[in-house]
Design a protein around this motif. Sequence first.
Motif: not given
Length: 236
Positions: A129-134, A147-150, A165-166
């Motif tokens: 997984r990649d986590a970038i900027g929230g 923000r608690e949405v998928t 995003f990268n």
Amino acid sequence: MRIALIEPDLQHAKLVDRLIFAGGHVCQHFTTSATFLQRATDEFFDLLITESWAGDHCAEDVIPRARSILPGLPVMMLITAPRECQIVAALHAGADDCLSKPVRGPEMLARVEALQRRAGLRRPRNRRRDAIGGYTFEPATFAVSFREVTVTLTPKEFRLALLLFNNLARPVSRAHILETVWARRRDAKSRTIDTHASRVRSKLQLRPELGYTLSPVYGYGYQLDAIPPETLTGGN
């Protein structure tokens, strides 16, 4: 490929960043090893390029700590006017390659590609997984959480979003988007990119009031920008 660069010299870091971007990769710059190691606990990197002095520790001490977080992480060490004994010490300390500083573009990119081939770049299951900027990207399901949405994207929407995003705060050309998202298919029409960008903007709620803007760059491509929190709150 996502590349972490530990380089206290800001001018040289800018040079390396431009070369890596020109080679089609993403560079995340750190001025110290501590900031890199902290980020590596949450994000995956395919390669570490580090100065022999990593801002707060010698690279020889940083390499084992980095690999305790990202097992098998390929490492390239930058050394100013290296002597043979320095190169030997770096390789014995765990570096996979050494490069003279300041770097020369074609040589550095060739060595990066060589390390990529040798490593195979197979991510462990717990690092996919990649986590970038929230935003958290799940390649296995093409899902993005924020923000608690998928939300679930199509494969091309997912690749486009991750590419943007990268390259946060940097323009991405249509040619690069075609190569990355459409697997080098030059026959994809320009409006196809525009349609996918619009869908990504809508599904991921990339709106100024929510902290992001996704804008077309006239005659070039698209750019994703994060809006500083103080701007959103009017500086209060």
